[in-house]
Design a protein around this motif. Structure first.
Motif, PDB file in Angstrom:
ATOM      1  N   UNK A  15      17.086  -4.413  -7.352  1.00 37.29           N
ATOM      2  CA  UNK A  15      16.159  -3.391  -6.883  1.00 37.29           C
ATOM      3  C   UNK A  15      14.760  -3.533  -7.451  1.00 37.29           C
ATOM      4  N   UNK A  16      14.615  -4.378  -8.450  1.00 39.47           N
ATOM      5  CA  UNK A  16      13.323  -4.577  -9.085  1.00 39.47           C
ATOM      6  C   UNK A  16      12.448  -5.577  -8.343  1.00 39.47           C
ATOM      7  N   UNK A  17      11.311  -5.888  -8.962  1.00 40.30           N
ATOM      8  CA  UNK A  17      10.319  -6.774  -8.347  1.00 40.30           C
ATOM      9  C   UNK A  17       9.847  -7.835  -9.334  1.00 40.30           C
ATOM     10  N   UNK A  18       9.430  -8.947  -8.792  1.00 40.51           N
ATOM     11  CA  UNK A  18       8.793 -10.024  -9.554  1.00 40.51           C
ATOM     12  C   UNK A  18       7.735 -10.662  -8.670  1.00 40.51           C
ATOM     13  N   UNK A  19       6.711 -11.222  -9.300  1.00 38.30           N
ATOM     14  CA  UNK A  19       5.726 -11.989  -8.558  1.00 38.30           C
ATOM     15  C   UNK A  19       5.634 -13.391  -9.134  1.00 38.30           C
ATOM     16  N   UNK A  46      16.949 -24.057  -0.249  1.00 41.67           N
ATOM     17  CA  UNK A  46      16.706 -23.371   1.018  1.00 41.67           C
ATOM     18  C   UNK A  46      15.287 -22.828   1.096  1.00 41.67           C
ATOM     19  N   UNK A  47      14.795 -22.792   2.310  1.00 42.97           N
ATOM     20  CA  UNK A  47      13.454 -22.301   2.591  1.00 42.97           C
ATOM     21  C   UNK A  47      13.381 -20.792   2.382  1.00 42.97           C
ATOM     22  N   UNK A  48      12.249 -20.335   1.839  1.00 46.14           N
ATOM     23  CA  UNK A  48      12.043 -18.906   1.627  1.00 46.14           C
ATOM     24  C   UNK A  48      10.866 -18.389   2.459  1.00 46.14           C
ATOM     25  N   UNK A  49       9.697 -19.002   2.287  1.00 49.82           N
ATOM     26  CA  UNK A  49       8.501 -18.513   2.975  1.00 49.82           C
ATOM     27  C   UNK A  49       7.438 -19.601   2.966  1.00 49.82           C
ATOM     28  N   UNK A  50       6.485 -19.499   3.904  1.00 52.20           N
ATOM     29  CA  UNK A  50       5.402 -20.479   3.975  1.00 52.20           C
ATOM     30  C   UNK A  50       4.123 -19.812   4.444  1.00 52.20           C
ATOM     31  N   UNK A  51       3.004 -20.425   4.058  1.00 47.16           N
ATOM     32  CA  UNK A  51       1.689 -19.925   4.437  1.00 47.16           C
ATOM     33  C   UNK A  51       0.755 -21.123   4.526  1.00 47.16           C
ATOM     34  N   UNK A  52      -0.196 -21.046   5.453  1.00 44.65           N
ATOM     35  CA  UNK A  52      -1.178 -22.108   5.598  1.00 44.65           C
ATOM     36  C   UNK A  52      -2.420 -21.775   4.763  1.00 44.65           C
ATOM     37  N   UNK A  65      12.979 -11.560   4.742  1.00 41.21           N
ATOM     38  CA  UNK A  65      12.007 -10.871   5.588  1.00 41.21           C
ATOM     39  C   UNK A  65      12.054  -9.372   5.308  1.00 41.21           C
ATOM     40  N   UNK A  66      10.877  -8.779   5.104  1.00 37.45           N
ATOM     41  CA  UNK A  66      10.792  -7.361   4.798  1.00 37.45           C
ATOM     42  C   UNK A  66      10.867  -7.037   3.324  1.00 37.45           C
ATOM     43  N   UNK A  67      11.249  -8.015   2.506  1.00 37.98           N
ATOM     44  CA  UNK A  67      11.329  -7.789   1.056  1.00 37.98           C
ATOM     45  C   UNK A  67      10.335  -8.654   0.280  1.00 37.98           C
ATOM     46  N   UNK A  68      10.091  -9.859   0.752  1.00 35.82           N
ATOM     47  CA  UNK A  68       9.193 -10.788   0.065  1.00 35.82           C
ATOM     48  C   UNK A  68       7.882 -10.900   0.854  1.00 35.82           C
ATOM     49  N   UNK A  69       6.804 -11.129   0.109  1.00 36.64           N
ATOM     50  CA  UNK A  69       5.499 -11.322   0.735  1.00 36.64           C
ATOM     51  C   UNK A  69       4.846 -12.553   0.123  1.00 36.64           C
ATOM     52  N   UNK A  70       4.451 -13.488   0.973  1.00 39.20           N
ATOM     53  CA  UNK A  70       3.734 -14.664   0.514  1.00 39.20           C
ATOM     54  C   UNK A  70       2.245 -14.446   0.785  1.00 39.20           C
ATOM     55  N   UNK A  83       8.152 -10.538  -4.713  1.00 37.68           N
ATOM     56  CA  UNK A  83       9.551 -10.323  -4.384  1.00 37.68           C
ATOM     57  C   UNK A  83       9.931  -8.889  -4.748  1.00 37.68           C
ATOM     58  N   UNK A  84      10.288  -8.108  -3.747  1.00 35.75           N
ATOM     59  CA  UNK A  84      10.664  -6.707  -3.931  1.00 35.75           C
ATOM     60  C   UNK A  84      12.118  -6.493  -3.541  1.00 35.75           C
ATOM     61  N   UNK A  85      12.668  -5.381  -3.983  1.00 42.61           N
ATOM     62  CA  UNK A  85      14.054  -5.029  -3.643  1.00 42.61           C
ATOM     63  C   UNK A  85      14.983  -6.207  -3.903  1.00 42.61           C
ATOM     64  N   UNK A  86      14.852  -6.786  -5.060  1.00 44.00           N
ATOM     65  CA  UNK A  86      15.616  -7.993  -5.386  1.00 44.00           C
ATOM     66  C   UNK A  86      17.110  -7.708  -5.452  1.00 44.00           C
ATOM     67  N   UNK A  87      17.876  -8.694  -5.024  1.00 43.84           N
ATOM     68  CA  UNK A  87      19.332  -8.612  -5.007  1.00 43.84           C
ATOM     69  C   UNK A  87      19.912  -9.716  -5.894  1.00 43.84           C
ATOM     70  N   UNK A  88      21.132  -9.538  -6.380  1.00 41.27           N
ATOM     71  CA  UNK A  88      21.748 -10.612  -7.183  1.00 41.27           C
ATOM     72  C   UNK A  88      21.785 -11.946  -6.437  1.00 41.27           C
TER      73      UNK A  88
END
Length: 125
Positions: A15-19, A46-52, A65-70, A83-88
């Motif tokens: 449930x916590x967050x990290x950046x 595995x792929x997580x996210x990408x940005x140009x 999707x909906x929990x992480x922001x790049x 990374x928000x709403x982190x899960x085990x």
């Protein structure tokens, strides 16, 4: 050559967050953008996210999707993963990668040319 250095990993409760941060140096002009991957013990990377480096588009794996922001800071040649709403099940070594790719069509590790050393993220239940 492009050098990538990740930072920001650690231990967090569910449930916590990290950046995470990934600082790029060297010939970054050889790359189109950056991505985050992760690898859990005994599993494939595995792929997580990408940005140009230009534009506003981003691309996410369905699992985050909906929990992480790049995001990126071009002035610092740095890409972030909030990374928000982190899960085990998010527990893994997280890697940043860079290359010449098409957003949304590059979700395999072999499609990236440069890699960081990885940073551990552990989510406790």
């Amino acid at each position: 050559q492009v050098q990538l250095v990740e930072s920001g990993g650690g231990l967090v409760q569910a449930g916590g967050s990290l950046r995470l941060s990934c600082a790029a140096s060297g010939r970054t002009s050889n790359t189109f953008g950056m991505a985050w991957f992760r690898q859990a013990p005994g599993k494939e990377r595995e792929f997580v996210a990408a940005i140009m480096w230009t534009g506003t588009n981003t691309y996410y794996a369905d699992s985050v999707k909906g929990r992480f922001i790049i995001s990126r800071d071009n002035a610092k040649n740095t890409v972030y993963l909030q990374m928000n709403s982190l899960k085990p099940e998010d527990t893994a070594v997280y890697y940043c990668a860079a290359g010449r790719f098409i957003l949304g069509r590059a979700t395999l590790p072999r499609q990236y040319d440069y890699w960081g050393q990885g940073t551990q993220v552990t989510v406790s239940s």
